[in-house]
Design a protein around this motif. Structure first.
Motif, short mmCIF file in Angstrom:
data_model
loop_
_atom_site.label_atom_id
_atom_site.label_comp_id
_atom_site.label_asym_id
_atom_site.label_seq_id
_atom_site.Cartn_x
_atom_site.Cartn_y
_atom_site.Cartn_z
N UNK A 108 -18.56 82.01 28.18
CA UNK A 108 -17.32 82.06 27.40
C UNK A 108 -16.16 82.61 28.23
N UNK A 109 -16.48 83.42 29.23
CA UNK A 109 -15.41 84.00 30.06
C UNK A 109 -14.80 82.99 31.04
N UNK A 110 -15.49 81.87 31.21
CA UNK A 110 -15.00 80.89 32.19
C UNK A 110 -13.76 80.17 31.63
N UNK A 111 -12.74 80.02 32.44
CA UNK A 111 -11.53 79.30 32.00
C UNK A 111 -11.83 77.86 31.60
N UNK A 112 -12.83 77.24 32.23
CA UNK A 112 -13.09 75.84 31.88
C UNK A 112 -13.58 75.71 30.45
N UNK A 135 -11.98 72.68 37.32
CA UNK A 135 -11.87 74.09 37.70
C UNK A 135 -12.89 74.40 38.79
N UNK A 136 -12.45 75.19 39.78
CA UNK A 136 -13.35 75.59 40.86
C UNK A 136 -13.85 77.00 40.61
N UNK A 137 -15.17 77.21 40.86
CA UNK A 137 -15.74 78.55 40.70
C UNK A 137 -17.11 78.60 41.36
N UNK A 138 -17.61 79.83 41.53
CA UNK A 138 -18.97 80.06 42.02
C UNK A 138 -19.92 80.10 40.82
N UNK A 139 -21.06 79.41 41.00
CA UNK A 139 -22.05 79.44 39.93
C UNK A 139 -22.66 80.83 39.79
N UNK A 140 -22.83 81.28 38.49
CA UNK A 140 -23.36 82.62 38.26
C UNK A 140 -24.80 82.73 38.72
N UNK A 141 -25.58 81.69 38.51
CA UNK A 141 -26.99 81.75 38.86
C UNK A 141 -27.23 81.22 40.29
N UNK A 142 -26.65 80.06 40.60
CA UNK A 142 -26.91 79.43 41.93
C UNK A 142 -26.06 80.03 43.04
N UNK A 143 -24.97 80.70 42.63
CA UNK A 143 -24.00 81.23 43.60
C UNK A 143 -23.44 80.13 44.53
N UNK A 144 -23.51 78.91 44.04
CA UNK A 144 -22.99 77.77 44.83
C UNK A 144 -21.59 77.42 44.34
N UNK A 145 -20.78 77.04 45.30
CA UNK A 145 -19.40 76.63 44.99
C UNK A 145 -19.41 75.26 44.31
N UNK A 146 -18.61 75.15 43.29
CA UNK A 146 -18.58 73.89 42.57
C UNK A 146 -17.27 73.66 41.85
N UNK A 162 -5.98 90.11 40.58
CA UNK A 162 -5.98 88.89 39.77
C UNK A 162 -7.23 88.06 40.06
N UNK A 163 -7.60 87.96 41.34
CA UNK A 163 -8.80 87.20 41.71
C UNK A 163 -10.04 87.85 41.11
N UNK A 164 -10.08 89.15 41.13
CA UNK A 164 -11.24 89.87 40.59
C UNK A 164 -11.35 89.70 39.07
N UNK A 180 -16.76 85.39 41.38
CA UNK A 180 -17.65 86.49 40.98
C UNK A 180 -17.19 87.78 41.66
N UNK A 181 -18.07 88.38 42.42
CA UNK A 181 -17.70 89.65 43.08
C UNK A 181 -17.20 89.46 44.51
N UNK A 182 -17.06 88.22 44.92
CA UNK A 182 -16.61 87.96 46.30
C UNK A 182 -15.10 88.14 46.44
N UNK A 183 -14.69 88.85 47.47
CA UNK A 183 -13.27 89.01 47.79
C UNK A 183 -12.96 88.19 49.06
N UNK A 184 -12.06 87.20 48.97
CA UNK A 184 -11.73 86.37 50.14
C UNK A 184 -11.22 87.21 51.32
#
Length: 576
Positions: A126-130, A142-153, A226-228, A234-238
Motif C-alpha cells: 500500500x505504501x508504493x506510489x504505483x 514506476x521504478x523501484x527496488x523489489x521488497x523481496x527480490x531486491x531487484x530493480x524493476x 525525500x528519497x528515503x 528501500x534503504x539504499x542511498x545513491x
C-alpha cells in the motif's frame, strides 16, 4: 651554408604546422564521428526500450478488462488457483518478471509467483506510489527496488473497476536487468556505455554495474530525505559518481573514472526518464599517431620529390640560360662572320679591280687620247667652217665618251657593296658584263674569247653583282693561266636539265696540278707563285653555295681547265 640551414628550419616549421593542423582536424573529425555514433545508438536504444515498455504497459490494461479478473477482484468468484495460474501464464508469455493483484488495502491477493518461496501473496504494498496513484485512476509506470527480490524493476499498474468503482489494482513488474543484458539487441559497442536516469537523477539502469542506483549529481540533505521517505530504493542511498563536464568545439565532454566520453540523450516515451549513451573517446589523441606518422612520411616524400624536381628545374633553367647564352654568342659570331664575309668579298672585288687596273687604265687612256685628237681636229674644222666634217668628229667624240662612261660605270657597279638578293637574271647579260670588266686583262694576255651562244631567255636565280664577281674572278684566273700557252682561247658552254643550268668556263692553259685539287677552294690557298691571296676561288664557291648552286673544277682531256657552275633556273630551288 646559412641559406641551406634556413631551408631546413623552414621545412621543419612547415612540418610542425602540418602535424598540428592534422592532429586537430583528425581529432575533431573523430569526436564528431563519436558524437554521430552516440546519436545513432541512442535512437536505436530508445526505439527498442520504448517498444518493449509499450508492450508491457498494455498488459495491465488488457487484464483490467478480463472478466475473470473483474469477478475475482470484486469478490464475486474466489477462484484463487484459476487466477494465479492465469497470471503465471501471462507472465511467462510476456517475458515480464511478475504480475500480481492488490485489493483496496494494498494486499496481494493473487500473483504469478504464487508457487515459489518468495511469493508476493499476503504482502502489503500500500505504501508504493504505483498502488496509490493507480487506485486514484492513473495509468502508472514506476521504478523501484523489489521488497523481496531486491531487484530493480519498472512497475506498470492500473486499477480494476466494477460498477465504475476501483476494486483493485493489477501490477506488472519488468526487471531492468533484462535490458542491460540485451547488449546485442541494443546495438551498443564495447567502446560505449548507456544509462537510464530517473527524474530524481538516480541511475535506474546501466551496462556499468558501478553506476546502477547511484548518481552523477551530488544530493543535499533535503533530496536524500525525500528519497528515503519514498522508499523507492528501500534503504539504499545513491552514491555520487564523480564526473567532470566541459564543452570543447561545441560538444559536451564527460570525464568519468579517468575516461573521456561524448554523449547523446533522449527521453523515453512510456516512462518518465532520460536515456543516455556515452561513447569513449579517451584514446582519441593517441588515435592520431598513425595519421601523424603517415602525414610525416608523405610530407617527407613530397619534400624529397619536390627538392629533386626543384633541383632539376634549377639545372634545366641553368641549361636554358647556358643555351640562350650560347645561342646569343653563336648569333653574335655569325653576324661577325657575315660582316667579315661581306668585307672579304668586297676586298676580293677590290683586289680583282686592282689586278685589272693596268688594263682598265689602258682601256680608258685609248678613248681619252682619241678624244684629244678629234677635239684638235674639230678646232681646225671649225676654223675652216667645215661643219659637216666637224659634226662627224663630234659624233665620234660622243661615242668615245660613252665608251669611257660605260667602263667606269661597270667598274663602279661591280665594286659597290651589296646584300645577297636572289633575282631572275638573263645568263647572257651577266656573262657579257663580266667579259666587259675583264676585257682589259684578256686583251693584255692576248686571249681569244669565243662569244657564248646563249639564248637571251635563259634565266638564272642569282645576285647579279656577286655572280658577276665570280665570273670575273674565273675569267681573269683563266686568262692568267694561259700565259705561255701557244693557243689562248676562252670559251663557254651551257647545258640545261631538271630546272638547273650548268655553265662551263673552258681555257687552253696548262690545267690544274693534281695535288691542288684537294685544296683548290680552301681559303688562302693559291696556285700563283708571285701574287694572289688565295681567297678568290674560296669566296667564289661560298657565293655560288649561297645561290643553292655548286662550283667545281677539273682538267680537260685536250688540255686546259674547266670550271663548272650549276645554278637553279627557278625560284624554289634557289631558295632551298
Amino acid at each position: 651554408m646559412f641559406t641551406f640551414s634556413k631551408k631546413i628550419i623552414t621545412v621543419c616549421l612547415l612540418l610542425v604546422l602540418i602535424l598540428v593542423v592534422t592532429f586537430w582536424v583528425g581529432r575533431t573529425n573523430d569526436i564528431e564521428k563519436a558524437t554521430v555514433q552516440a546519436q545513432s545508438q541512442i535512437t536505436q536504444l530508445n526505439n527498442y526500450i520504448d517498444t518493449e515498455l509499450a508492450r508491457f504497459s498494455a498488459i495491465p490494461q488488457l487484464l483490467t478488462y478480463n472478466q475473470l479478473m473483474i469477478d475475482f477482484v470484486s469478490g464475486e468468484q474466489q477462484h484463487y488457483n484459476a487466477i494465479n495460474n492465469y497470471l503465471a501464464d501471462i507472465q511467462q508469455a510476456s517475458g515480464s518478471s511478475d504480475i500480481f493483484v492488490l485489493n483496496t488495502q494494498g494486499e496481494v491477493t493473487a500473483s504469478s509467483n504464487w508457487q515459489v518461496d518468495y511469493t508476493f501473496l499476503g504482502s502489503n504494498f500500500a505504501f508504493r506510489p504505483y498502488f496509490k496513484r493507480a487506485f486514484a485512476g492513473e495509468k502508472v509506470a514506476y521504478f523501484a527496488l523489489g521488497m523481496r527480490s531486491k531487484e530493480r524493476g519498472i512497475y506498470f499498474s492500473q486499477a480494476v473497476y466494477h460498477d465504475n468503482k476501483a476494486v483493485g489494482v493489477v501490477v506488472l513488474k519488468v526487471n531492468v536487468s533484462k535490458f542491460e543484458n540485451d547488449r546485442e539487441l541494443l546495438n551498443t559497442s564495447m567502446a560505449s556505455h548507456f544509462y537510464l536516469q530517473l527524474a530524481d537523477d538516480v541511475i535506474a539502469m546501466s551496462d556499468v554495474p558501478a553506476w546502477r542506483l547511484n548518481s552523477f549529481s551530488e544530493f543535499d540533505i533535503t533530496q536524500r530525505r525525500d528519497i528515503k521517505l519514498r522508499r523507492a530504493y528501500l534503504d539504499h542511498q545513491p552514491a555520487y559518481v564523480e564526473q567532470f563536464q566541459y564543452i570543447s568545439e561545441g560538444i559536451t565532454h564527460y570525464k568519468i573514472n579517468k575516461k573521456l566520453y561524448v554523449s547523446a540523450a533522449k527521453p523515453l516515451r512510456y516512462f518518465s526518464a532520460n536515456m543516455y549513451v556515452l561513447v569513449d573517446v579517451t584514446s582519441v589523441n593517441s588515435a592520431q599517431l598513425p595519421r601523424l606518422f603517415w602525414v610525416s612520411v608523405i610530407y617527407g616524400l613530397i619534400t624529397i620529390i619536390g627538392y629533386s624536381l626543384l633541383a632539376r628545374f634549377a639545372g634545366y633553367k641553368k641549361l636554358l640560360y647556358s643555351r640562350h647564352s650560347l645561342e646569343t654568342k653563336v648569333i653574335e659570331r655569325t653576324q661577325e662572320l657575315e660582316k667579315a664575309q661581306v668585307a672579304l668579298v668586297q676586298s676580293a672585288k677590290l683586289a680583282t679591280i686592282g689586278q685589272l687596273s693596268a688594263g682598265i687604265n689602258h682601256e680608258i687612256n685609248q678613248p681619252l687620247s682619241a678624244i684629244n685628237t678629234y677635239l684638235a681636229s674639230a678646232k681646225r674644222l671649225l676654223a675652216k667652217q667645215n661643219y659637216s666634217a666637224l659634226a662627224e668628229s663630234l659624233n665620234v667624240v660622243e661615242g668615245l665618251v660613252e665608251r669611257v662612261h660605260k667602263i667606269v660605270g661597270q667598274l663602279k657597279h661591280f665594286s659597290k657593296p651589296s646584300q645577297t638578293q636572289l633575282r631572275p637574271h638573263p645568263l647572257a647579260g651577266l656573262i657579257n658584263n663580266a667579259l666587259m670588266i675583264a676585257s682589259s686583262q684578256l686583251k693584255q694576255d692576248n686571249v681569244l674569247v669565243e662569244p657564248p651562244q646563249i639564248d637571251d631567255a635563259l634565266i638564272v636565280w642569282v645576285d647579279s653583282l656577286k655572280f658577276e664577281q665570280v665570273l670575273v674572278n674565273l675569267i681573269t684566273n683563266a686568262s692568267q693561266a694561259m700565259n705561255g700557252a701557244i693557243v689562248r682561247k676562252l670559251s663557254f658552254k651551257v647545258e640545261c636539265f631538271d630546272n638547273r643550268v650548268k655553265l662551263s668556263i673552258l681555257d687552253t692553259g696548262s690545267g690544274i696540278e693534281q695535288h691542288a685539287f684537294g685544296n683548290l677552294f680552301e681559303p688562302f690557298y693559291s696556285t700563283k707563285a708571285s701574287n694572289g691571296l688565295g681567297l678568290g676561288l674560296s669566296i667564289s664557291k661560298q657565293i655560288i653555295d649561297s645561290f643553292s648552286g655548286s662550283l667545281s673544277a677539273h682538267n680537260r682531256l685536250e688540255g686546259g681547265a674547266e670550271f663548272i657552275i650549276s645554278l637553279s633556273s627557278t625560284q624554289d630551288k634557289a631558295d632551298d
